[in-house]
Design a protein around this motif. Structure first.
Motif, PDB file in Angstrom:
ATOM      1  N   PHE A  97     -14.963 -57.708  84.188  1.00 41.77           N
ATOM      2  CA  PHE A  97     -14.187 -57.375  85.396  1.00 41.77           C
ATOM      3  C   PHE A  97     -13.924 -58.667  86.150  1.00 41.77           C
ATOM      4  O   PHE A  97     -14.553 -59.696  85.877  1.00 41.77           O
ATOM      5  N   ASP A  98     -13.032 -58.600  87.120  1.00 39.84           N
ATOM      6  CA  ASP A  98     -12.711 -59.749  87.961  1.00 39.84           C
ATOM      7  C   ASP A  98     -13.588 -59.664  89.216  1.00 39.84           C
ATOM      8  O   ASP A  98     -13.408 -58.762  90.041  1.00 39.84           O
ATOM      9  N   ALA A  99     -14.557 -60.590  89.333  1.00 38.48           N
ATOM     10  CA  ALA A  99     -15.527 -60.484  90.425  1.00 38.48           C
ATOM     11  C   ALA A  99     -14.849 -60.510  91.796  1.00 38.48           C
ATOM     12  O   ALA A  99     -15.246 -59.778  92.715  1.00 38.48           O
ATOM     13  N   GLY A 100     -13.801 -61.344  91.935  1.00 43.08           N
ATOM     14  CA  GLY A 100     -13.099 -61.412  93.219  1.00 43.08           C
ATOM     15  C   GLY A 100     -12.438 -60.088  93.556  1.00 43.08           C
ATOM     16  O   GLY A 100     -12.527 -59.594  94.691  1.00 43.08           O
ATOM     17  N   ALA A 101     -11.793 -59.491  92.556  1.00 40.85           N
ATOM     18  CA  ALA A 101     -11.125 -58.209  92.774  1.00 40.85           C
ATOM     19  C   ALA A 101     -12.144 -57.122  93.118  1.00 40.85           C
ATOM     20  O   ALA A 101     -11.900 -56.276  93.994  1.00 40.85           O
ATOM     21  N   LYS A 104     -22.835 -56.645  96.652  1.00 43.51           N
ATOM     22  CA  LYS A 104     -22.216 -57.955  96.927  1.00 43.51           C
ATOM     23  C   LYS A 104     -22.999 -59.064  96.261  1.00 43.51           C
ATOM     24  O   LYS A 104     -22.435 -59.967  95.639  1.00 43.51           O
ATOM     25  N   ALA A 105     -24.339 -59.000  96.409  1.00 44.73           N
ATOM     26  CA  ALA A 105     -25.187 -60.040  95.820  1.00 44.73           C
ATOM     27  C   ALA A 105     -24.992 -60.094  94.306  1.00 44.73           C
ATOM     28  O   ALA A 105     -24.976 -61.175  93.704  1.00 44.73           O
ATOM     29  N   ARG A 106     -24.827 -58.937  93.676  1.00 47.92           N
ATOM     30  CA  ARG A 106     -24.622 -58.928  92.227  1.00 47.92           C
ATOM     31  C   ARG A 106     -23.295 -59.567  91.844  1.00 47.92           C
ATOM     32  O   ARG A 106     -23.171 -60.165  90.773  1.00 47.92           O
ATOM     33  N   LEU A 107     -22.316 -59.441  92.721  1.00 46.87           N
ATOM     34  CA  LEU A 107     -21.000 -60.011  92.412  1.00 46.87           C
ATOM     35  C   LEU A 107     -20.945 -61.510  92.662  1.00 46.87           C
ATOM     36  O   LEU A 107     -20.282 -62.240  91.918  1.00 46.87           O
ATOM     37  N   VAL A 108     -21.622 -61.974  93.709  1.00 46.79           N
ATOM     38  CA  VAL A 108     -21.479 -63.389  94.057  1.00 46.79           C
ATOM     39  C   VAL A 108     -22.505 -64.280  93.353  1.00 46.79           C
ATOM     40  O   VAL A 108     -22.329 -65.494  93.309  1.00 46.79           O
ATOM     41  N   ASN A 140     -21.610 -52.999  87.675  1.00 46.75           N
ATOM     42  CA  ASN A 140     -20.769 -52.141  86.856  1.00 46.75           C
ATOM     43  C   ASN A 140     -19.687 -51.558  87.765  1.00 46.75           C
ATOM     44  O   ASN A 140     -20.013 -50.933  88.780  1.00 46.75           O
ATOM     45  N   PRO A 141     -18.415 -51.793  87.443  1.00 41.56           N
ATOM     46  CA  PRO A 141     -17.356 -51.277  88.325  1.00 41.56           C
ATOM     47  C   PRO A 141     -17.509 -49.782  88.614  1.00 41.56           C
ATOM     48  O   PRO A 141     -17.118 -49.301  89.677  1.00 41.56           O
ATOM     49  N   GLY A 142     -18.115 -49.054  87.679  1.00 40.72           N
ATOM     50  CA  GLY A 142     -18.312 -47.613  87.885  1.00 40.72           C
ATOM     51  C   GLY A 142     -19.251 -47.301  89.054  1.00 40.72           C
ATOM     52  O   GLY A 142     -19.234 -46.190  89.594  1.00 40.72           O
ATOM     53  N   ASP A 143     -20.073 -48.304  89.451  1.00 40.84           N
ATOM     54  CA  ASP A 143     -20.985 -48.078  90.576  1.00 40.84           C
ATOM     55  C   ASP A 143     -20.204 -47.704  91.838  1.00 40.84           C
ATOM     56  O   ASP A 143     -20.711 -46.975  92.704  1.00 40.84           O
ATOM     57  N   LEU A 144     -18.982 -48.225  91.936  1.00 40.74           N
ATOM     58  CA  LEU A 144     -18.193 -47.942  93.141  1.00 40.74           C
ATOM     59  C   LEU A 144     -17.702 -46.492  93.175  1.00 40.74           C
ATOM     60  O   LEU A 144     -17.521 -45.929  94.259  1.00 40.74           O
ATOM     61  N   GLU A 145     -17.492 -45.900  91.994  1.00 43.45           N
ATOM     62  CA  GLU A 145     -17.108 -44.479  91.982  1.00 43.45           C
ATOM     63  C   GLU A 145     -18.235 -43.657  92.610  1.00 43.45           C
ATOM     64  O   GLU A 145     -18.010 -42.814  93.474  1.00 43.45           O
TER      65      GLU A 145
END
Lengths: 283, 283
Positions: free
Chosen positions: A267-271, B188-192, B201-206
């Protein structure tokens, strides 16, 4: 964690090639207990970091894993190694299996049936406390296999491990090598210490009575199943502190050579960060 | 390790009974990080000793085991709990299993099929990182279960856990309770943080977008499946140090109440000592 940094000093020194080292010897590494304990602490940090990367690689779709096979006479310290070395890393990444005398149900299957069920998943470090090698060791000492049957079984074991390797599992086979004098001490300790007594099994004395036959059976195993893809290592195990250090280093060198990598995000972390801001929690 | 010494202070305070405590609160035990870390060290010693006794009991033929079920929203710290609490005991005695979205093969079986394969053996502490509760949680939030189907599933889950209990497994169900604000920080911490990105996992946002529906689904689960034989505990999990202390104490209290016993030897230790002297190792 580049491959060239991995090193193979401990593996090279402990790989079995003919005669085994003395069970009380120090073929490589620290010769004193205090030094070995300090170095085990360093190894713990490296092992944890490498194991986390291997685990992450598995989550990201990688298929690599490690299988540590522990063999040795009774009291040689298989359980202690699990506690003191595998206890250093995250339990999520460790799959432990002990193989005792096969049950009646297990005996109705091929001897590899129960073994296959316990193989590590991608990203894991599997640990076999005894293993598929019991299935040649015990029947052989008990005179139940003809020379032709033994040959066939060695070939089967090598083919099985080749298959594991091709599926992404690095196989590390360790013989914990103790002396009969040290075993005598440890068996006595199990009998005289009430909280250790549960570890004692009267059957251990039968195996002890066949000591030379077991050593001969092991020597044949090392000769026939030390392959390039799944070598055997002998760890002198009369000193517990040396045994723990050596097994930890064998794992560190093995994992460092694998050089597991944190997976590239899909995935795109920024997005995702931007999306995260938009996904509030409705009251 | 007498039963009367076990205590149930932490279990009594954290057992779910209606409203959940605030995710940042300290319902019982140390309110400061340094104190909690020191107390976790004490708990580690007790947990190790109790786990060894339970394991020994299993080797001696006992059938008792413990199953720790960990549930919670993404980032609530299920993995961290395994690492920091179960990492305190001997890996030989721990059986860890994570349950993700069922595979196509798993979906062709009853939903308890894959669960049963991962149950702890006698003497072990099993840990479920997500569990059979996902099989009511996710379909319910996604609107795939009618009210009648939900009722049937609650009854099935209770019957399953009753069966486990009767077979000797003590079931400890823990909900790691975090706030949506803390989840936002952790996502956020996982992304940065590059070396944490593999946990995202993008699915976490669902799931985050359905936060209230999940909280409602959990509330129903607690109401319908908090039984005398398998109660639910809520551990406030915004503070990682509190979460670790609390889960460790829940396990210590549970194991202390079981009061596992080293097995009586099935042999005469004096006679074995004498026999040991006679079993030399032929040259």
């Amino acid at each position: 964690m580049a491959k060239k940094d991995a090193g193979s000093r401990v593996r090279d020194a402990l790989r079995i090639d003919g005669e085994l080292p003395d069970p009380g010897s120090i073929p490589v590494g620290p010769g004193k207990k205090a030094k070995a304990l300090a170095k085990l602490g360093d190894a713990a940090d490296r092992l944890s970091a490498l194991q986390e990367a291997l685990f992450a690689e598995g989550v990201g779709g990688g298929r690599r894993s490690v299988l540590l096979v522990l063999q040795g006479m009774d009291t040689s310290g298989k359980g202690g190694t699990v506690s003191h070395v595998l206890g250093l890393v995250n339990p999520m990444g460790v799959r432990y299996a002990a193989f005792k005398k096969p049950t009646a149900a297990e005996q109705r299957h091929h001897y590899l049936w129960r073994i296959r069920k316990q193989l590590p998943a991608p990203g894991q470090i599997g640990v076999f406390d005894r293993s598929h090698y019991e299935d040649i060791l015990v029947p052989r000492v008990n005179g139940l296999l003809t020379a032709a049957e033994r040959r066939r079984r060695y070939a089967e074991l090598n083919a099985f491990e080749k298959e594991l390797t091709e599926a992404g599992t690095t196989v590390v086979k360790v013989f914990l090598h103790i002396s009969p004098e040290e075993q005598l001490k440890r068996l006595k300790a199990r009998l005289v210490t009430p909280e250790k007594r549960w570890k004692y099994n009267p059957g251990d004395l039968e195996a002890r009575g066949h000591w030379p036959a077991y050593q001969q059976a092991y020597a044949d195993i090392f000769e026939k199943t030390s392959t390039a893809h799944a070598p055997w290592y002998a760890v002198p195990a009369d000193h517990k502190w040396y045994r723990n250090w050596a097994v930890a280093e064998l794992l560190v060198e093995t994992l460092a050579e694998l050089a597991p990598r944190f997976p590239e995000p899909g995935f795109d972390a920024g997005a995702e960060l931007a999306r995260l801001k938009g996904v509030g929690v409705p009251a």
